[in-house]
Design an enzyme around this catalytic site. Structure first.
Site, PDB file in Angstrom:
ATOM      1  N   GLU A   1       0.826  -1.205   0.000  1.00  0.00           N
ATOM      2  CA  GLU A   1       0.000   0.000   0.000  1.00  0.00           C
ATOM      3  C   GLU A   1       0.861   1.257   0.000  1.00  0.00           C
ATOM      4  O   GLU A   1       1.835   1.358   0.752  1.00  0.00           O
ATOM      5  CB  GLU A   1      -0.892  -0.003   1.247  1.00  0.00           C
ATOM      6  CG  GLU A   1      -2.292   0.452   0.986  1.00  0.00           C
ATOM      7  CD  GLU A   1      -3.051  -0.505   0.078  1.00  0.00           C
ATOM      8  OE1 GLU A   1      -3.248  -0.144  -1.111  1.00  0.00           O
ATOM      9  OE2 GLU A   1      -3.438  -1.589   0.522  1.00  0.00           O
ATOM     10  N   HIS A   2       0.489   2.211  -0.836  1.00  0.00           N
ATOM     11  CA  HIS A   2       1.199   3.493  -0.969  1.00  0.00           C
ATOM     12  C   HIS A   2       2.637   3.308  -1.453  1.00  0.00           C
ATOM     13  O   HIS A   2       3.479   4.171  -1.237  1.00  0.00           O
ATOM     14  CB  HIS A   2       1.167   4.275   0.349  1.00  0.00           C
ATOM     15  CG  HIS A   2      -0.185   4.794   0.698  1.00  0.00           C
ATOM     16  ND1 HIS A   2      -0.691   5.965   0.176  1.00  0.00           N
ATOM     17  CD2 HIS A   2      -1.152   4.294   1.512  1.00  0.00           C
ATOM     18  CE1 HIS A   2      -1.920   6.171   0.656  1.00  0.00           C
ATOM     19  NE2 HIS A   2      -2.219   5.167   1.455  1.00  0.00           N
TER      20      HIS A   2
ATOM     21  N   GLY B   1     -16.013   4.345  -2.071  1.00  0.00           N
ATOM     22  CA  GLY B   1     -15.455   4.691  -0.768  1.00  0.00           C
ATOM     23  C   GLY B   1     -15.004   3.502   0.041  1.00  0.00           C
ATOM     24  O   GLY B   1     -14.699   3.638   1.221  1.00  0.00           O
TER      25      GLY B   1
ATOM     26  N   GLY C   1     -12.373   1.515  -0.698  1.00  0.00           N
ATOM     27  CA  GLY C   1     -10.975   1.157  -0.919  1.00  0.00           C
ATOM     28  C   GLY C   1     -10.803   0.060  -1.951  1.00  0.00           C
ATOM     29  O   GLY C   1      -9.752  -0.571  -2.015  1.00  0.00           O
TER      30      GLY C   1
ATOM     31  N   ASP D   1      -4.257   1.061  -9.138  1.00  0.00           N
ATOM     32  CA  ASP D   1      -5.678   0.781  -9.338  1.00  0.00           C
ATOM     33  C   ASP D   1      -5.994   0.458 -10.792  1.00  0.00           C
ATOM     34  O   ASP D   1      -6.676  -0.531 -11.104  1.00  0.00           O
ATOM     35  CB  ASP D   1      -6.517   1.968  -8.875  1.00  0.00           C
ATOM     36  CG  ASP D   1      -6.390   2.241  -7.391  1.00  0.00           C
ATOM     37  OD1 ASP D   1      -5.825   1.390  -6.682  1.00  0.00           O
ATOM     38  OD2 ASP D   1      -6.843   3.306  -6.939  1.00  0.00           O
TER      39      ASP D   1
ATOM     40  N   SER E   1     -13.361   1.823  -7.068  1.00  0.00           N
ATOM     41  CA  SER E   1     -14.532   2.024  -7.919  1.00  0.00           C
ATOM     42  C   SER E   1     -14.243   3.006  -9.042  1.00  0.00           C
ATOM     43  O   SER E   1     -14.776   2.870 -10.152  1.00  0.00           O
ATOM     44  CB  SER E   1     -15.719   2.507  -7.083  1.00  0.00           C
ATOM     45  OG  SER E   1     -15.404   3.716  -6.395  1.00  0.00           O
ATOM     46  N   SER E   2     -13.398   4.011  -8.791  1.00  0.00           N
ATOM     47  CA  SER E   2     -13.122   5.007  -9.827  1.00  0.00           C
ATOM     48  C   SER E   2     -12.327   4.403 -10.975  1.00  0.00           C
ATOM     49  O   SER E   2     -12.594   4.690 -12.152  1.00  0.00           O
ATOM     50  CB  SER E   2     -12.387   6.212  -9.233  1.00  0.00           C
ATOM     51  OG  SER E   2     -11.150   5.830  -8.653  1.00  0.00           O
TER      52      SER E   2
ATOM     53  N   ASP F   1       3.020   2.328  -4.831  1.00  0.00           N
ATOM     54  CA  ASP F   1       2.975   2.472  -6.287  1.00  0.00           C
ATOM     55  C   ASP F   1       3.508   3.814  -6.765  1.00  0.00           C
ATOM     56  O   ASP F   1       4.227   3.896  -7.753  1.00  0.00           O
ATOM     57  CB  ASP F   1       1.572   2.195  -6.833  1.00  0.00           C
ATOM     58  CG  ASP F   1       0.493   3.109  -6.286  1.00  0.00           C
ATOM     59  OD1 ASP F   1       0.688   3.697  -5.199  1.00  0.00           O
ATOM     60  OD2 ASP F   1      -0.561   3.227  -6.943  1.00  0.00           O
TER      61      ASP F   1
END
Length: 418
Positions: A44-45, A152, A154, A202, A157-158, A47
């Site tokens: 996590e974090h 929202g 995590g 993502d 979705s975007s 990339d």
């Protein structure tokens, strides 16, 4: 974009998108495209620090039914919001418009000052903008979007929305996108047009997903190496615990963390924090602590140790004596680092993780950018009910909104369905 949590089958989701398109636009779509959300198993974090990540695409997706138009109008309807955005594609190019002078080869990912659409609409419109900027012949289109990826949470979705929109626009406009192009341009859309400073995790997850595999991604080189992740063979599963605490990556917390990492890398004289080896961390930590402050040093420590955990996780997956407890241990280390060094967790996430492990999970961690969203727990099927009941009871005891649960199934990436 708010979404329903009733996934059903792919066939029913596609049928729903086709029927919705017909009702909204008065004709049959030319096709239906889908792009999945993702669970980041670990990494996590890392990339946007040129590091390593280990996500998997999941069986929750955004579906885009689309048809070409004879004019230059882009009309996008979001089913779960019951909202439409409509604009001319010509408004996305030319002097005085939302477009700027950046071309496909530009490395500038700074956001536009005045995009033509904001909120949820900025994501599909941003995709059209960036594809035009890259020279693709985007034509007018009607697009109907329906998603089963909870916003929202995590679970990206975007990125699912962006990838589905990109494939739909390509399909009805008569051009093709490679998987790498799909990931690159949708990330650019989110960075530049939607103004969210995300790394490539993502979009690469949604684009490259494979059934039954996690993806070991080197975000610097762009190399993607699928790794077998057959939890069913171990009579186990990866349980998503959606805390239903909404987060927004566009808020300052995410951007502040990224800026801190870039400042620390600059101070240490390296291209990115990925370039600090684990054995060099004590010296680098001390140097950054003195020169920039302890907060910067802790951000550094998270990135360096998280990169190491991803590589350790992959080594365990490929070991001939593979077992689940060592994977769970790395997940717990990751969560502690995200909570204490990176400070992106939330009380609901911490409670979900601690309770799941106390109830018998091999390990658990927050997943996604943080500040809310979901946790994941590595759970034997034999204790699944105990874990769910314990987390549900703990949330009730603390007065939190009741969480939602579903298994994460490693699934195929973005593609045309019909």
């Amino acid at each position: 974009m708010a979404v329903s949590l009733d996934t059903g089958s792919v066939a029913s989701a596609v049928d729903g998108a086709r029927r919705g398109f017909l009702e909204r636009f008065g004709g049959e779509p030319a096709g239906v495209w889908a792009a999945p959300g993702r669970v980041n198993v670990i990494g996590e974090h890392t990339d946007y620090n040129d590091g390593f990540v280990l996500p998997m695409a999941i069986d929750r997706a955004c579906y885009a039914a689309a048809a070409p138009r004879a004019d230059r109008i882009l009309r996008v309807y979001a089913a779960q919001l019951d909202e439409t955005v409509e604009l001319s594609l010509d408004a996305l190019v030319g002097p005085g418009s939302a477009a700027d002078t950046r071309d496909a080869a530009s490395t500038d990912m700074s956001p536009l000052a005045e995009p033509a659409a904001g909120g949820w609409a900025g994501y599909p419109v941003g995709v059209a903008w960036v594809l035009q900027q890259a020279g693709f012949p985007v034509g007018g289109a009607d697009v109907y979007l329906s998603s089963t990826v909870p916003v929202g949470s995590g679970l990206s979705s975007s990125a699912a929305l962006e990838c589905a929109t990109a494939l739909a626009l390509a399909g009805v406009s008569g051009f093709e996108l490679t998987t790498h192009e799909l990931a690159l341009h949708t990330q650019r859309a989110e960075n530049i047009y939607a103004g969210v400073p995300c790394g490539p995790l993502d979009q690469m997850s949604s684009a490259f997903g494979q059934d039954g595999s996690v993806l070991f991604i080197d975000t610097r080189s762009g190399e993607v190496r699928p790794q077998p992740f057959d939890l069913a063979a171990e009579d186990a599963l990866l349980l998503v615990i959606d805390t239903r605490v909404s987060h927004d990556h566009g808020e300052n917390g995410y951007a502040d963390r990224r800026a801190a990492c870039e400042r620390a890398a600059e101070f240490l004289g390296v291209r990115a924090l990925r370039d600090i080896a684990l054995e060099d961390l004590p010296e680098a930590f001390a140097k950054v602590s003195v020169g920039l402050g302890e907060t910067y040093a802790r951000r550094l420590r998270h990135v360096v140790t998280e990169d190491a955990r991803v590589q350790q996780f992959v080594a365990i997956l490929n070991h001939e004596q593979f077992s689940l407890p060592p994977l769970g241990h790395r997940m717990m280390q990751s969560h502690a680092s995200l909570r204490d060094d990176y400070e992106v967790s939330a009380p609901e996430l911490d409670l979900a993780v601690a309770t799941a492990v106390a109830a018998g999970a091999h390990g658990a961690r927050m997943t996604g950018g943080g500040f809310g969203g979901s946790a994941i727990a590595l759970v034997d099927r034999a204790v699944l009910e105990e874990v769910r009941d314990a987390v549900r009871a703990a949330f009730a005891e603390h007065g939190y909104t009741e969480p939602q649960f579903f298994p994460a199934v490693a699934s195929a990436g973005a593609r045309r369905i019909v």
